[in-house]
Design an enzyme around this catalytic site. Structure first.
Site, mmCIF file in Angstrom:
data_model
loop_
_atom_site.group_PDB
_atom_site.id
_atom_site.type_symbol
_atom_site.label_atom_id
_atom_site.label_comp_id
_atom_site.label_asym_id
_atom_site.label_seq_id
_atom_site.Cartn_x
_atom_site.Cartn_y
_atom_site.Cartn_z
ATOM 1 N N SER A 11 -9.022 3.628 8.601
ATOM 2 C CA SER A 11 -9.610 3.581 7.260
ATOM 3 C C SER A 11 -8.711 2.797 6.306
ATOM 4 O O SER A 11 -9.166 1.898 5.587
ATOM 5 C CB SER A 11 -9.820 5.006 6.746
ATOM 6 O OG SER A 11 -10.321 4.997 5.423
ATOM 7 N N LYS B 10 -9.263 -1.765 5.352
ATOM 8 C CA LYS B 10 -9.417 -2.284 3.988
ATOM 9 C C LYS B 10 -8.272 -3.234 3.630
ATOM 10 O O LYS B 10 -8.495 -4.264 3.018
ATOM 11 C CB LYS B 10 -9.472 -1.116 2.993
ATOM 12 C CG LYS B 10 -10.806 -0.372 3.058
ATOM 13 C CD LYS B 10 -10.851 0.828 2.131
ATOM 14 C CE LYS B 10 -9.966 1.939 2.635
ATOM 15 N NZ LYS B 10 -10.172 3.225 1.954
ATOM 16 N N HIS C 100 0.841 -1.200 0.000
ATOM 17 C CA HIS C 100 0.000 0.000 0.000
ATOM 18 C C HIS C 100 0.868 1.239 0.000
ATOM 19 O O HIS C 100 1.874 1.305 0.703
ATOM 20 C CB HIS C 100 -0.902 0.032 1.244
ATOM 21 C CG HIS C 100 -1.745 1.271 1.319
ATOM 22 N ND1 HIS C 100 -2.862 1.442 0.542
ATOM 23 C CD2 HIS C 100 -1.614 2.400 2.050
ATOM 24 C CE1 HIS C 100 -3.393 2.632 0.802
ATOM 25 N NE2 HIS C 100 -2.658 3.234 1.714
ATOM 26 N N ARG D 256 -17.112 11.384 7.767
ATOM 27 C CA ARG D 256 -15.923 12.208 8.052
ATOM 28 C C ARG D 256 -15.798 13.337 7.042
ATOM 29 O O ARG D 256 -15.437 14.461 7.386
ATOM 30 C CB ARG D 256 -14.651 11.346 8.010
ATOM 31 C CG ARG D 256 -14.479 10.449 9.228
ATOM 32 C CD ARG D 256 -13.329 9.469 9.024
ATOM 33 N NE ARG D 256 -12.061 10.142 8.824
ATOM 34 C CZ ARG D 256 -11.012 9.609 8.188
ATOM 35 N NH1 ARG D 256 -11.103 8.388 7.689
ATOM 36 N NH2 ARG D 256 -9.902 10.285 8.055
ATOM 37 N N ASP E 52 -16.063 1.231 6.846
ATOM 38 C CA ASP E 52 -15.167 2.311 6.416
ATOM 39 C C ASP E 52 -15.855 3.226 5.416
ATOM 40 O O ASP E 52 -15.726 4.446 5.500
ATOM 41 C CB ASP E 52 -13.887 1.741 5.804
ATOM 42 C CG ASP E 52 -13.008 2.866 5.268
ATOM 43 O OD1 ASP E 52 -12.563 3.683 6.090
ATOM 44 O OD2 ASP E 52 -12.814 2.952 4.049
#
Lengths: 442, 442
Positions: free
Chosen positions: A191, A195, A90, A176, A169
């Site tokens: 968040s 995932k 990521h 948010r 999320d």
């Protein structure tokens, strides 16, 4: 009057506790997230909790619980149970960040299974899925079954997150976004990690960017985010490491979509820009090493061999084909969307590029049509920028420092050049070079 | 997905600002309160703002703006424009607090117009309106026209707040109640003062209680509340002063409804308990002095004369009659609701009552039916407690220290006595007396 039920009473007590700064225990966080996901807890109570978290913060155990409650709101794929070793990666996002595209076939060519549930671009950063969709026929919207089939067929896959992953999320993020609680380290952490961890990889390498084009510009903020992301994975079963890498100038020359696909293929052909190769190699080494099958030296050698033997390139062809794309683009870039015209930006003076505000460079690229300012903006895959010269490079007056690739929309060329030069600083002295890989956190 | 509009965007920026701790300016607060009152801003954004205020606090100018935005959400009566001088009084609430009942006819008998929009009891404190409704026929739900007619007829009036007063406060309070944002000095301040200042009196005296039976037990919290309430009135046109008075033991002997009406009438007859008289006189002096027609000495003399001449008692009759009540109760207490039975509580030992937890004493009284634990509980006007001995009093073993007055509901008498004694402490030494009036703040 708002209804008051027994459930409200518990929520009220939890909100009081978090307002006073006290940590919530695991059962309390689970109760809240589960209740909100099932719409038993209304938005006005969730938004109060989000604001309390955004102001008062969360302890590391609270963040880990929040992350895991959010991931448990949906599917859990447990891929580490299906494969001896399954890797994930990521990035916090940047300008010209095509690392996932180069990394996937490269590590797959070393025999490592890798898959990512990735995102689309929003704001100044590009999106991995958008770049892949510049390839004719490429399908980045896979079902879970198709995701696993692609892994079986070719060993690597990148797809959009499915509906079933972390629905909490999605609901929380929407709230948010309208309640001023986006900027919050624990909420950002939960968040991202809810995932990622839902996939259940064996190992996850985090590429946390730092600098003017990063989500966290400041080094200490970037490091805090990296540490927070690692802490949130505690007890999840996925081994997580992070590299803090530089995003104070675009990564590579190309920023856009089709142009980044071309640069990606140049990389897997062994002809990519040195910075993209160095940042990608550092992460690939960690992925190979975390498998336990390689040490740093043998990982480096395996990656070198995969590149020089042409296996990484062959893997790229297989991967594109496995996801429905036309693999011939690897040999014929003219099969990709082409810019309608290219505008050269020339150096107004001789000297050095002392700095380029990379956030502005990203927003410039987005404005050409290469990214999105709003979630429903349409991407122009041909649009982008080639940053031929970047921070630290020497330039001569009149030399081409960038090529602006226009897509379908007509633009005022002089205004574009003028705007481009507004975020580039020139000077007489070469600035101190920043390292590409700042720190490795485990 | 939640809708995102231009209005959302502004709200989002304001929420970000308050989350980061920055003060909101007057236009921003006005925009938020106006938008929420008109339902243009949804509950989930208001609750996020309330939580940010509850955690990050507000500056004095922010509180004044919040208060005035909330009061402007509804009717503004501007009573100071209709009368040379119009007085108002507010108490933060306590056990046996009948000060408003004694004060109103007493200052009216000195030629001062006074009116209050008062509240009902909730939790451990009694409510002025509930006490008045123990009087047969008394109407405490006046329209604005009837409120002004009562002032014209007799010079004093106490009524429930009308629907038109500060609707923003009602909406915000309902949301605070379910989002853990009740405990917040700026929100408490704005809630109290928006309702009081909407009447537009010339002067308002605040009776801020402190001690075990007060909303703020701790002296420094009580003082902070008093200062905050005064600060919120800045620029409103109503002169506001506060007295911090003691609520570490019940005020007077009676706590309940009918029994407090009897004690009130004893007070206006000049035969009331010394503590009720001292606390009421201190506030009455400030009301007279703030009119500019009296100095402290002449105010004291006027109040003394009103009492000894019988004018205060006569004024009480006129007032009760003006609001539809039976004025004969002044001379015949048997016309008031009567307890079905009375249980005596006797001292288990000789010595002193060293302390009585007055919050517990209030909750005990509420449990008898004299108050409300939930907003829709029904009051039993005959139920209550006579606290014949209180903190600091000497007692002999077996002497009656309290009389529990039961209303309609059957009760376990032994359990009641045992519970009563659980919140009373006895000892050998007389505790240090607390002052009744702690401090005067302007």
């Amino acid at each position: 009057m708002l209804p008051r039920t027994m459930a409200d009473y518990s929520v009220y007590e939890l909100l009081n506790k978090k307002r006073r700064g006290g940590p919530l225990d695991a059962a309390e966080i689970e109760f809240f997230i589960d209740g909100f996901t099932k719409s038993a807890i209304p938005e006005y109570q969730m938004s109060a909790l989000l604001m309390a978290i955004a102001i008062n913060g969360m302890t590391a155990p609270e963040m880990a619980t929040l992350t895991q409650s959010m991931l448990r709101s949906g599917e859990q794929w447990h891929l580490r149970d299906s494969y001896d070793y399954f890797a994930d990666k990521h990035s916090t996002g940047g300008v010209g960040d095509k690392v996932s595209l180069v990394l996937s076939p490269w590590v797959a060519a070393c025999g490592i299974k890798i898959g990512m549930l990735s995102g689309r671009g929003l704001g100044h950063t590009g999106g991995t899925l958008d770049k892949l969709e510049a390839i004719p026929g490429f399908n980045a919207r896979l079902s879970r079954a198709d995701f696993e089939k692609a892994v079986a067929d070719c060993g690597c896959v990148i797809s959009t997150s499915t509906e079933g992953i972390a629905p909490a999320d999605k609901k929380i993020y929407a709230l948010r976004d309208v309640t001023g609680t986006v900027e919050s380290l624990p909420l950002i952490t939960a968040s991202i990690m809810s995932k990622k961890l839902a996939m259940g990889a064996s190992a996850l390498i985090l590429d946390v960017k730092t600098g003017s084009g990063a989500f966290m510009r400041n080094y200490s903020d970037s490091k805090a985010l990296a540490q927070s992301l690692i802490a949130a994975a505690a007890g999840s079963g996925t081994r997580v490491e992070a590299l803090i890498t530089d995003m104070d100038r675009p990564l590579g020359i190309a920023a856009g979509n089709a142009n980044e696909i071309i640069e990606t293929i140049e990389c897997v052909k062994g002809k990519g820009p040195a910075d993209v190769m160095e940042v990608t190699r550092a992460q690939a080494v960690r992925i190979l090493a975390m498998s336990g099958r390689f040490d740093d030296a043998s990982a480096g050698k395996a990656l070198h061999d995969a590149l020089t033997s042409g296996r990484a390139l062959e893997q790229t062809r297989k991967w594109i084909a496995a996801q429905g794309g036309n693999p011939k683009i690897v040999d014929d870039y003219s099969l990709l969307p082409q810019p309608r015209t290219v505008i050269e930006v020339k150096a107004p003076r001789s000297g050095y590029i002392t700095h380029m505000d990379t956030y502005q460079a990203g927003m410039f690229t987005v404005d050409l049509g290469a990214g999105r300012k709003k979630a429903d903006d349409v991407i122009d895959y041909a649009a982008g920028v080639m940053f031929d010269k970047r921070s630290g490079d020497e330039v001569k007056a009149g030399e081409v420092i960038a090529r602006i690739q226009l897509g379908a929309a007509a633009r005022d060329e002089r205004e574009l050049v003028s705007r481009f030069l507004s975020f580039v600083e020139f000077g007489d002295d070469q600035p101190k070079a920043r390292p590409l890989v700042h720190e490795h956190l485990t």
